[in-house]
Design a protein around this motif. Sequence first.
Motif, mmCIF file in Angstrom:
data_model
loop_
_atom_site.group_PDB
_atom_site.id
_atom_site.type_symbol
_atom_site.label_atom_id
_atom_site.label_comp_id
_atom_site.label_asym_id
_atom_site.label_seq_id
_atom_site.Cartn_x
_atom_site.Cartn_y
_atom_site.Cartn_z
ATOM 1 N N TYR A 15 63.186 58.792 52.944
ATOM 2 C CA TYR A 15 62.319 57.608 52.907
ATOM 3 C C TYR A 15 61.567 57.532 54.239
ATOM 4 C CZ TYR A 15 65.134 56.148 48.909
ATOM 5 O OH TYR A 15 65.774 56.108 47.696
ATOM 6 N N ILE A 16 60.367 56.990 54.179
ATOM 7 C CA ILE A 16 59.573 56.850 55.395
ATOM 8 C C ILE A 16 58.769 55.553 55.302
ATOM 9 C CG2 ILE A 16 57.627 58.190 54.488
ATOM 10 C CD1 ILE A 16 57.204 59.264 57.317
ATOM 11 N N LEU A 57 60.229 59.833 49.498
ATOM 12 C CA LEU A 57 59.575 61.138 49.516
ATOM 13 C C LEU A 57 60.259 62.103 48.538
ATOM 14 C CD1 LEU A 57 59.154 61.608 53.379
ATOM 15 C CD2 LEU A 57 57.519 60.636 51.761
ATOM 16 N N THR A 58 59.467 62.922 47.883
ATOM 17 C CA THR A 58 60.012 63.924 46.979
ATOM 18 C C THR A 58 60.528 65.112 47.780
ATOM 19 O OG1 THR A 58 57.861 64.963 46.716
ATOM 20 C CG2 THR A 58 58.462 63.253 45.129
ATOM 21 N N GLU A 59 61.380 65.912 47.154
ATOM 22 C CA GLU A 59 61.890 67.101 47.828
ATOM 23 C C GLU A 59 60.815 68.162 47.873
ATOM 24 O OE1 GLU A 59 65.377 68.456 45.911
ATOM 25 O OE2 GLU A 59 66.580 66.681 46.398
ATOM 26 N N TRP A 60 60.899 69.050 48.878
ATOM 27 C CA TRP A 60 59.958 70.143 49.002
ATOM 28 C C TRP A 60 60.166 71.119 47.846
ATOM 29 C CZ3 TRP A 60 56.141 70.812 52.609
ATOM 30 C CH2 TRP A 60 56.157 69.928 53.687
ATOM 31 N N LYS A 61 59.056 71.646 47.335
ATOM 32 C CA LYS A 61 59.116 72.643 46.265
ATOM 33 C C LYS A 61 58.213 73.816 46.625
ATOM 34 C CE LYS A 61 60.024 69.283 42.592
ATOM 35 N NZ LYS A 61 59.564 68.734 41.285
ATOM 36 N N VAL A 74 56.826 55.150 63.103
ATOM 37 C CA VAL A 74 57.319 55.534 61.777
ATOM 38 C C VAL A 74 58.840 55.466 61.781
ATOM 39 C CG1 VAL A 74 57.540 57.440 60.131
ATOM 40 C CG2 VAL A 74 55.349 56.997 61.234
ATOM 41 N N ILE A 75 59.391 54.875 60.721
ATOM 42 C CA ILE A 75 60.840 54.864 60.513
ATOM 43 C C ILE A 75 61.161 55.888 59.425
ATOM 44 C CG2 ILE A 75 62.830 53.521 59.750
ATOM 45 C CD1 ILE A 75 61.535 51.049 60.878
ATOM 46 N N SER A 76 62.013 56.855 59.734
ATOM 47 C CA SER A 76 62.412 57.883 58.774
ATOM 48 C C SER A 76 63.882 57.684 58.437
ATOM 49 C CB SER A 76 62.199 59.286 59.354
ATOM 50 O OG SER A 76 60.857 59.466 59.754
ATOM 51 N N ALA A 77 64.200 57.690 57.140
ATOM 52 C CA ALA A 77 65.577 57.505 56.679
ATOM 53 C C ALA A 77 66.081 58.793 56.040
ATOM 54 C CB ALA A 77 65.643 56.352 55.669
ATOM 55 N N TYR A 78 67.253 59.241 56.474
ATOM 56 C CA TYR A 78 67.839 60.487 56.000
ATOM 57 C C TYR A 78 69.139 60.203 55.245
ATOM 58 C CZ TYR A 78 64.626 62.535 59.381
ATOM 59 O OH TYR A 78 63.508 62.889 60.086
#
Length: 256
Positions: free
Chosen positions: A140-141, A251-255, A157-161
Motif C-alpha cells: 500500500y502507498i 498496489l498490485t504485484e509485479w508481473k 509518501v507512506i509505504s506499507a509492507y
Amino acid sequence: MSRCLRYRNTIICEHLAGQYVAGTMTPRVRSRMESLLVSTPELDRAVAFWADELSVVHEQLPPAVAPSTDIWQKIDSKITSTESSSQTTEQKTDANGWWQDLWVWKTASMAGMVTSLALALALFFPTENAVQPTIAGANYIAAMSAHNQSTTDIQFVISAYKKQPNNPSRLHVQWSQRHPQSDKTPLHLWAEDKDSGELTYIGLQPSPEQAWDLTKPSWLAIANSSRLLMTSDKQLPNQQNTRFSGPCVQLTEWKT
C-alpha cells in the motif's frame, strides 16, 4: 492511472529507483524494472540519480595495500634459501618460521582485499543466488500532502509492507526531495475506513530513522482504508490538528 503514466509519476519513480539501486528487489521484479527503464526516461533518470547517491559508499571502501618492493625481495631470498640443498637444519627451521609469519601476513592482507571486494559487489551487483531481502515492494502507498491543500503538492509518501516470515508488517515514511522535513516532531497516524468512514488510530510516528512496525489490527485498518491522516496530537482528526492527509492505494504485484 494507467500503467504507463504510473511509472512516470515522480514519487513512484524515486521509490522504485531507490529500491533498484539498493538491490532490494527480487530477480523477477528487477527484470521487470529493467524492461521499464528502456521505455520510461523518467524512471531511467531516477535510477541514475540514486546510483550517483550510493556511489559515495563505494568510494569510501578502503583501498587494497600492495606489499613493498623490500618485502618481495625478502620473500624471494627466503624461498631461494629454503630450496638450497646445502641448507643446515637450523637454517631450515628459521626459514619455516619466516614462512609461517609470511603466510599470516599474506592471509590477513588478502582477507581485507576480499572483504572489500565482496562488499562492493554486494552493494552494486546483487547476484541471482544472493539472499534477497524479505521486503521486495510496498503493498500500500499513500501520497501525503498538507491537509485541505492541493493533492499534487506531495510532501512525503507512506509505504506499507505486508508481514513476511522474518519481518512484521511495517510502514516507511519517505519525504519528497523537493519538500524535506523541516519539523522533526513525531505525528499521529490515523486510517479512515473506505466503507464506514470510521477513523482508527494507528500510533505515534517513530523517529525518521526507524521502521514503523504494525500490529495486526493496525495493518488491517490500513488495508481497509481509503485515506491516511497525520495529526499533531492524539485527538480525533479535525480542522485544527490535522497536518497531512492523502489517499491510500493498494498496489498490485509485479508481473513479468
